[in-house]
Every structure is written in C-alpha cells, then in structure tokens.
Scaffold this motif. Structure first.
Motif, PDB file in Angstrom:
ATOM      1  N   ILE A   1       0.853  -1.192   0.000  1.00 56.88           N
ATOM      2  CA  ILE A   1       0.000   0.000   0.000  1.00 56.88           C
ATOM      3  C   ILE A   1       0.886   1.238   0.000  1.00 56.88           C
ATOM      4  O   ILE A   1       1.865   1.309   0.739  1.00 56.88           O
ATOM      5  N   GLY A   2       0.538   2.205  -0.834  1.00 59.31           N
ATOM      6  CA  GLY A   2       1.361   3.402  -0.967  1.00 59.31           C
ATOM      7  C   GLY A   2       1.567   4.121   0.350  1.00 59.31           C
ATOM      8  O   GLY A   2       0.647   4.262   1.148  1.00 59.31           O
ATOM      9  N   GLY A   3       2.794   4.569   0.565  1.00 56.74           N
ATOM     10  CA  GLY A   3       3.110   5.296   1.788  1.00 56.74           C
ATOM     11  C   GLY A   3       4.566   5.701   1.799  1.00 56.74           C
ATOM     12  O   GLY A   3       5.221   5.746   0.757  1.00 56.74           O
ATOM     13  N   SER A   4       5.072   6.001   2.966  1.00 50.35           N
ATOM     14  CA  SER A   4       6.458   6.440   3.075  1.00 50.35           C
ATOM     15  C   SER A   4       7.396   5.262   2.909  1.00 50.35           C
ATOM     16  O   SER A   4       7.128   4.156   3.363  1.00 50.35           O
ATOM     17  N   GLY A   5       8.500   5.502   2.240  1.00 53.13           N
ATOM     18  CA  GLY A   5       9.512   4.476   2.071  1.00 53.13           C
ATOM     19  C   GLY A   5       9.179   3.488   0.971  1.00 53.13           C
ATOM     20  O   GLY A   5       8.012   3.168   0.730  1.00 53.13           O
ATOM     21  N   VAL A   6      10.222   2.986   0.326  1.00 55.14           N
ATOM     22  CA  VAL A   6      10.053   2.014  -0.757  1.00 55.14           C
ATOM     23  C   VAL A   6      11.179   0.982  -0.663  1.00 55.14           C
ATOM     24  O   VAL A   6      11.659   0.455  -1.655  1.00 55.14           O
TER      25      VAL A   6
ATOM     26  N   ILE B   1      19.179   2.959  -3.826  1.00 55.66           N
ATOM     27  CA  ILE B   1      18.971   1.814  -4.712  1.00 55.66           C
ATOM     28  C   ILE B   1      17.708   2.054  -5.545  1.00 55.66           C
ATOM     29  O   ILE B   1      16.661   2.429  -4.991  1.00 55.66           O
ATOM     30  N   PRO B   2      17.740   1.828  -6.852  1.00 54.81           N
ATOM     31  CA  PRO B   2      16.545   2.033  -7.668  1.00 54.81           C
ATOM     32  C   PRO B   2      15.373   1.180  -7.182  1.00 54.81           C
ATOM     33  O   PRO B   2      15.540   0.011  -6.842  1.00 54.81           O
ATOM     34  N   ALA B   3      14.193   1.779  -7.151  1.00 57.59           N
ATOM     35  CA  ALA B   3      12.984   1.079  -6.711  1.00 57.59           C
ATOM     36  C   ALA B   3      11.956   1.101  -7.851  1.00 57.59           C
ATOM     37  O   ALA B   3      12.018   0.277  -8.755  1.00 57.59           O
ATOM     38  N   LEU B   4      11.043   2.050  -7.838  1.00 57.43           N
ATOM     39  CA  LEU B   4      10.092   2.199  -8.936  1.00 57.43           C
ATOM     40  C   LEU B   4      10.696   3.052 -10.040  1.00 57.43           C
ATOM     41  O   LEU B   4      11.513   3.940  -9.774  1.00 57.43           O
TER      42      LEU B   4
ATOM     43  N   LEU C   1      11.216   6.482  -6.032  1.00 58.36           N
ATOM     44  CA  LEU C   1      12.051   6.013  -7.131  1.00 58.36           C
ATOM     45  C   LEU C   1      13.329   5.344  -6.641  1.00 58.36           C
ATOM     46  O   LEU C   1      13.929   4.544  -7.360  1.00 58.36           O
ATOM     47  N   HIS C   2      13.733   5.670  -5.399  1.00 60.99           N
ATOM     48  CA  HIS C   2      14.962   5.103  -4.827  1.00 60.99           C
ATOM     49  C   HIS C   2      14.773   4.827  -3.343  1.00 60.99           C
ATOM     50  O   HIS C   2      13.965   5.474  -2.672  1.00 60.99           O
ATOM     51  N   SER C   3      15.529   3.866  -2.840  1.00 59.44           N
ATOM     52  CA  SER C   3      15.525   3.578  -1.401  1.00 59.44           C
ATOM     53  C   SER C   3      16.302   4.648  -0.655  1.00 59.44           C
ATOM     54  O   SER C   3      16.903   5.550  -1.255  1.00 59.44           O
TER      55      SER C   3
END
Length: 200
Positions: free
Chosen positions: A58-63, A177-180, A171-173
C-alpha cells in the motif's frame, strides 16, 4: 526447537489467515546498507499456493522492500500469534514485485479485500524456507481493529496526489537503490478498481 516445513500446508494456511498482523524484512547487498523491517495489517496477506505468499504494498512512506527485492531478491515474512497458543512462523524466500503496470496485477490485487486505499504493488514471496519457533516471548494482545490511517490519508490525497508522491519519494531507497521507475510510480491506482469479492 523449531521445525522446518516442506510447504504451506492447510493447517499453516488456516493459522496465517487468523493472524491480524505480519512483518516483512529485507536488506540491501551492501554491508553498510540499511536493513528494513515493516509491520503490515489491513488483511493484506494471502497464501497463493503451497510455496507462495503475496501481500499488498500500500502506498506510503519508504520504498525499501521494492528496492531490496529488485536488487537481490531476499525477503522474509514473519507472523506471530498474539493470542491463543504461542507460535512464530517465518517464510524466507525470493521476492517478486508486481506493479499496476505489469500484466497479472489485476488478478493478484483482486484477491484482497482492503478498500479505501491505493496500491503501489503486490509483493509475491516464493518461499524457499518455511519454519516455526516457539513464540514463548510474544505477549498476549487483544485485537481492537485495524487503523483507518491509510484510508484517511488516501481520501485526502487521492490518486493524483499519491502518484506525485511516488514520483518524488519512491524512485529510490534510502540508500539510493533504484525502486520504482517513473511509469510504475504513475501507474499507482485506486484499490477499488481491481478489488475482488473479498472486499464486499
């Protein structure tokens, strides 16, 4: 002494379905990187088959989880009983990120019954080690209900606001690090467009 299981049997599936909360942990390859550990609720975990779990991201802070899984695949889900007989179960495995931009996403997301939130991804865990432990140190808690914080935030922010947030923050951690990617961030959707009968 803990036991290792060959698969997720019906007894374990039933136990998983009774739990109200679970935890997800992941880590980057770098020894200096930040380990991530997140609590999850909102009826957002499903058993897909005897070796596969899936949960709503679920969308929120951090990836962090998405970034770590895409970098190295490692992930573990832990559940523990907060009432009834003590028990802890861990599901170590290889993670797979399925975003709204991917084929098969709607079918996966339709398995869940969470309403009033937006979805960033479904995370699948292909279990490589399934184990339990005693859980004697876990205290007893009474479940009063899931918080509505995610739903309240989403009601104020909406799809467009969450897409803008994802483009800015997901987009990044924390370690870079690349995320979305941008297309995936823009694919963030309202859960009600794909939710299945479980949400009725």
């Amino acid at each position: 002494m803990g036991k290792v299981y060959e698969n997720i049997n019906e007894r374990t599936r039933s136990w998983i379905e009774r739990q109200k909360m679970f935890f997800v942990a992941s880590a980057p390859l770098s020894g200096d990187g930040l380990i991530n550990l997140s609590p999850k609720g909102l009826d957002s975990l499903r058993v897909l088959d005897s070796h596969t779990l899936a949960y709503l991201d679920i969308g929120g802070s951090g990836v962090e989880t998405i970034a770590h899984v895409r970098e190295n695949g490692r992930i573990v889900i832990m559940l523990c009983a907060f009432d009834g007989p003590p028990q802890i179960m861990r599901f170590h495995g290889a993670g797979e990120v399925v975003t709204p931009a991917d084929s098969g996403f709607d079918e996966l997301a339709g398995l869940f019954g969470v309403r009033g939130v937006g979805i960033r991804a479904v995370i699948k865990v292909h279990c490589e080690r399934i184990s339990d432990s005693c859980g004697y140190g876990v205290p007893n808690y009474t479940f009063d209900g899931h918080r509505q914080s995610s739903q309240n935030h989403y009601a104020k922010t909406g799809v467009d606001g969450m897409r803008a947030y994802q483009l800015d923050k997901s987009l990044h951690s924390l370690d870079g690090i690349p995320a979305l990617d941008e297309d995936e961030a823009n694919a963030f959707i309202d859960v009600s467009s794909v939710i299945g009968d479980a949400g009725k």
